[in-house]
Write a protein that holds these residues in place. Sequence first.
Motif, PDB file in Angstrom:
ATOM      1  N   LYS A 183       0.843  -1.209   0.000  1.00 38.63           N
ATOM      2  CA  LYS A 183       0.000   0.000   0.000  1.00 38.63           C
ATOM      3  C   LYS A 183       0.873   1.252   0.000  1.00 38.63           C
ATOM      4  O   LYS A 183       0.600   2.220  -0.720  1.00 38.63           O
ATOM      5  CB  LYS A 183      -0.916   0.006   1.232  1.00 38.63           C
ATOM      6  CG  LYS A 183      -2.148  -0.861   1.131  1.00 38.63           C
ATOM      7  CD  LYS A 183      -2.993  -0.693   2.387  1.00 38.63           C
ATOM      8  CE  LYS A 183      -4.264  -1.522   2.333  1.00 38.63           C
ATOM      9  NZ  LYS A 183      -5.065  -1.364   3.574  1.00 38.63           N
ATOM     10  N   LEU A 184       1.897   1.245   0.841  1.00 37.55           N
ATOM     11  CA  LEU A 184       2.802   2.399   0.922  1.00 37.55           C
ATOM     12  C   LEU A 184       3.492   2.646  -0.415  1.00 37.55           C
ATOM     13  O   LEU A 184       3.531   3.774  -0.903  1.00 37.55           O
ATOM     14  CB  LEU A 184       3.847   2.163   2.010  1.00 37.55           C
ATOM     15  CG  LEU A 184       3.388   2.309   3.461  1.00 37.55           C
ATOM     16  CD1 LEU A 184       4.442   1.758   4.414  1.00 37.55           C
ATOM     17  CD2 LEU A 184       3.104   3.773   3.780  1.00 37.55           C
ATOM     18  N   LEU A 185       4.020   1.590  -0.995  1.00 35.32           N
ATOM     19  CA  LEU A 185       4.697   1.732  -2.280  1.00 35.32           C
ATOM     20  C   LEU A 185       3.728   2.165  -3.371  1.00 35.32           C
ATOM     21  O   LEU A 185       4.098   2.875  -4.310  1.00 35.32           O
ATOM     22  CB  LEU A 185       5.378   0.414  -2.667  1.00 35.32           C
ATOM     23  CG  LEU A 185       6.561   0.004  -1.775  1.00 35.32           C
ATOM     24  CD1 LEU A 185       7.015  -1.409  -2.119  1.00 35.32           C
ATOM     25  CD2 LEU A 185       7.717   0.986  -1.924  1.00 35.32           C
ATOM     26  N   LYS A 207      11.071   5.522  -2.692  1.00 31.57           N
ATOM     27  CA  LYS A 207      10.846   4.095  -2.918  1.00 31.57           C
ATOM     28  C   LYS A 207      12.119   3.314  -2.611  1.00 31.57           C
ATOM     29  O   LYS A 207      12.083   2.279  -1.927  1.00 31.57           O
ATOM     30  CB  LYS A 207      10.422   3.857  -4.365  1.00 31.57           C
ATOM     31  CG  LYS A 207      10.232   2.389  -4.723  1.00 31.57           C
ATOM     32  CD  LYS A 207       9.816   2.234  -6.185  1.00 31.57           C
ATOM     33  CE  LYS A 207       9.678   0.777  -6.578  1.00 31.57           C
ATOM     34  NZ  LYS A 207       9.251   0.624  -8.009  1.00 31.57           N
ATOM     35  N   VAL A 208      13.253   3.813  -3.090  1.00 33.51           N
ATOM     36  CA  VAL A 208      14.536   3.153  -2.835  1.00 33.51           C
ATOM     37  C   VAL A 208      14.855   3.160  -1.341  1.00 33.51           C
ATOM     38  O   VAL A 208      15.353   2.173  -0.793  1.00 33.51           O
ATOM     39  CB  VAL A 208      15.674   3.828  -3.632  1.00 33.51           C
ATOM     40  CG1 VAL A 208      17.010   3.161  -3.330  1.00 33.51           C
ATOM     41  CG2 VAL A 208      15.392   3.762  -5.128  1.00 33.51           C
ATOM     42  N   ILE A 209      14.544   4.267  -0.666  1.00 37.79           N
ATOM     43  CA  ILE A 209      14.768   4.364   0.781  1.00 37.79           C
ATOM     44  C   ILE A 209      14.006   3.268   1.513  1.00 37.79           C
ATOM     45  O   ILE A 209      14.544   2.613   2.418  1.00 37.79           O
ATOM     46  CB  ILE A 209      14.368   5.761   1.298  1.00 37.79           C
ATOM     47  CG1 ILE A 209      15.455   6.784   0.957  1.00 37.79           C
ATOM     48  CG2 ILE A 209      14.134   5.742   2.815  1.00 37.79           C
ATOM     49  CD1 ILE A 209      15.114   8.215   1.332  1.00 37.79           C
ATOM     50  N   ILE A 210      12.744   3.051   1.135  1.00 36.30           N
ATOM     51  CA  ILE A 210      11.935   2.013   1.783  1.00 36.30           C
ATOM     52  C   ILE A 210      12.563   0.638   1.572  1.00 36.30           C
ATOM     53  O   ILE A 210      12.656  -0.176   2.509  1.00 36.30           O
ATOM     54  CB  ILE A 210      10.489   2.051   1.263  1.00 36.30           C
ATOM     55  CG1 ILE A 210       9.766   3.270   1.837  1.00 36.30           C
ATOM     56  CG2 ILE A 210       9.733   0.760   1.625  1.00 36.30           C
ATOM     57  CD1 ILE A 210       8.347   3.466   1.322  1.00 36.30           C
ATOM     58  N   PHE A 211      13.016   0.375   0.358  1.00 37.97           N
ATOM     59  CA  PHE A 211      13.649  -0.914   0.081  1.00 37.97           C
ATOM     60  C   PHE A 211      14.927  -1.079   0.913  1.00 37.97           C
ATOM     61  O   PHE A 211      15.188  -2.164   1.453  1.00 37.97           O
ATOM     62  CB  PHE A 211      13.963  -1.044  -1.411  1.00 37.97           C
ATOM     63  CG  PHE A 211      12.837  -1.652  -2.208  1.00 37.97           C
ATOM     64  CD1 PHE A 211      12.852  -2.993  -2.552  1.00 37.97           C
ATOM     65  CD2 PHE A 211      11.754  -0.878  -2.600  1.00 37.97           C
ATOM     66  CE1 PHE A 211      11.814  -3.558  -3.276  1.00 37.97           C
ATOM     67  CE2 PHE A 211      10.708  -1.426  -3.340  1.00 37.97           C
ATOM     68  CZ  PHE A 211      10.736  -2.779  -3.673  1.00 37.97           C
ATOM     69  N   VAL A 212      15.730  -0.022   1.021  1.00 43.59           N
ATOM     70  CA  VAL A 212      16.975  -0.104   1.784  1.00 43.59           C
ATOM     71  C   VAL A 212      16.681  -0.281   3.275  1.00 43.59           C
ATOM     72  O   VAL A 212      17.335  -1.076   3.956  1.00 43.59           O
ATOM     73  CB  VAL A 212      17.852   1.139   1.533  1.00 43.59           C
ATOM     74  CG1 VAL A 212      19.044   1.167   2.494  1.00 43.59           C
ATOM     75  CG2 VAL A 212      18.357   1.148   0.093  1.00 43.59           C
ATOM     76  N   HIS A 238       5.628   9.436   6.944  1.00 50.97           N
ATOM     77  CA  HIS A 238       4.364   9.715   7.644  1.00 50.97           C
ATOM     78  C   HIS A 238       3.269  10.101   6.648  1.00 50.97           C
ATOM     79  O   HIS A 238       2.135   9.613   6.742  1.00 50.97           O
ATOM     80  CB  HIS A 238       4.584  10.833   8.658  1.00 50.97           C
ATOM     81  CG  HIS A 238       3.329  11.273   9.354  1.00 50.97           C
ATOM     82  ND1 HIS A 238       2.719  10.527  10.337  1.00 50.97           N
ATOM     83  CD2 HIS A 238       2.566  12.393   9.186  1.00 50.97           C
ATOM     84  CE1 HIS A 238       1.635  11.157  10.755  1.00 50.97           C
ATOM     85  NE2 HIS A 238       1.514  12.282  10.087  1.00 50.97           N
ATOM     86  N   ASP A 239       3.624  10.953   5.687  1.00 55.49           N
ATOM     87  CA  ASP A 239       2.648  11.389   4.680  1.00 55.49           C
ATOM     88  C   ASP A 239       2.200  10.230   3.799  1.00 55.49           C
ATOM     89  O   ASP A 239       1.014  10.120   3.460  1.00 55.49           O
ATOM     90  CB  ASP A 239       3.243  12.502   3.812  1.00 55.49           C
ATOM     91  CG  ASP A 239       3.396  13.819   4.572  1.00 55.49           C
ATOM     92  OD1 ASP A 239       2.769  13.951   5.646  1.00 55.49           O
ATOM     93  OD2 ASP A 239       4.128  14.701   4.098  1.00 55.49           O
ATOM     94  N   TYR A 240       3.125   9.353   3.423  1.00 57.61           N
ATOM     95  CA  TYR A 240       2.747   8.184   2.620  1.00 57.61           C
ATOM     96  C   TYR A 240       1.811   7.271   3.401  1.00 57.61           C
ATOM     97  O   TYR A 240       0.886   6.684   2.842  1.00 57.61           O
ATOM     98  CB  TYR A 240       3.997   7.400   2.201  1.00 57.61           C
ATOM     99  CG  TYR A 240       4.873   8.130   1.204  1.00 57.61           C
ATOM    100  CD1 TYR A 240       4.330   8.788   0.111  1.00 57.61           C
ATOM    101  CD2 TYR A 240       6.264   8.156   1.354  1.00 57.61           C
ATOM    102  CE1 TYR A 240       5.135   9.472  -0.801  1.00 57.61           C
ATOM    103  CE2 TYR A 240       7.074   8.825   0.450  1.00 57.61           C
ATOM    104  CZ  TYR A 240       6.500   9.488  -0.626  1.00 57.61           C
ATOM    105  OH  TYR A 240       7.295  10.151  -1.526  1.00 57.61           O
TER     106      TYR A 240
END
Length: 323
Positions: free
Chosen positions: A142-144, A158-163, A248-250
């Motif tokens: 959902k976030l992505l 997106k890359v930050i979330i994966f890392v 937080h916004d995502y």
Amino acid sequence: MQKTIRKYKRGQGGSKSTKKVLDELSLDEMFDEFMTFKKTEALAPRTLSEYYIHFEYLKGFLGEDMTNESITLEDFRAYIGYMLHDKELKPMTVNIRIRTMRAFIRFCYTEGFIDNPIHESFKPVKAPEDTLESFTPVDIKKLLGVIDDELNTGFRDKVIIFVLLDTLVRISELVAIKRNNVDLKGGFIQLEAGDTKTRKARTVPLSTKTIKLLKEYMKETEDFGDEYLFLTYDGHQINQATVRLNLHDYGKKAGITNKRVSPHTFRHTGALFYVMNGGDPFSLQKILGHTDMSMVRKYIQMTDTDVRRQYNSFSPINSIFGK
């Protein structure tokens, strides 16, 4: 009348000074000595800052700068009661402040600033076991799904979330990663000792999917010429607050309201998924950068559903007779 500068004999090898305290020394003066000592321990700037903050909380409660002769155990017990009942702080928050103040008072006793080991008589309070939040795979998708990765900043996030999920790094460690810390061919990121909470360098591995995304992101940001990996839209090192705010916004856009969408929640989630997928806690401890296995146990708390799923996979009966 000018205050006499107190002269004292500093304790040797951590033992209490044998010199009798003759002159008054204020709480502020003792704390200055304490911080001078703490700065020799090569602590992280954030840790040093927390000592100052927690000391200000104590002073705010006491209402005045006391002396080494007037401070008592009752002052600290009253302070603990004030935090728990008047301020209604969570036991975990209270315990953080207690630990820093105990370290301060222990130092005062060891150095001979105070005569009594007050620190031995006030200790952290009992706290309910903290259940750390984690995301489900659906939450992450959902976030992505709400990130516009056609935008440079969106693709970066997106890359930050994966890392975050892949390496389990802390937010302070994430923003400090430099381009030359990333080894795409070897499949890992080298975290420098000065950037980690434990002040020890460590290597965190990367999955094939994250390597692919990082390769694309690093190519897109190469022209900025900045040494740091994650950058703002205009090519400067991104800060922790920006990452926290964006996540937080995502979370709000994705409708995730039952848990906190933060870098630390990704760390918890990655640790839990690691174990759920068959990873062992010892390699997890090394990836997380924890020196204490008890902290690792907190990170891998499972829900009842998680336990049932794992049990169905590894049930002794199922392994003997089949499902």
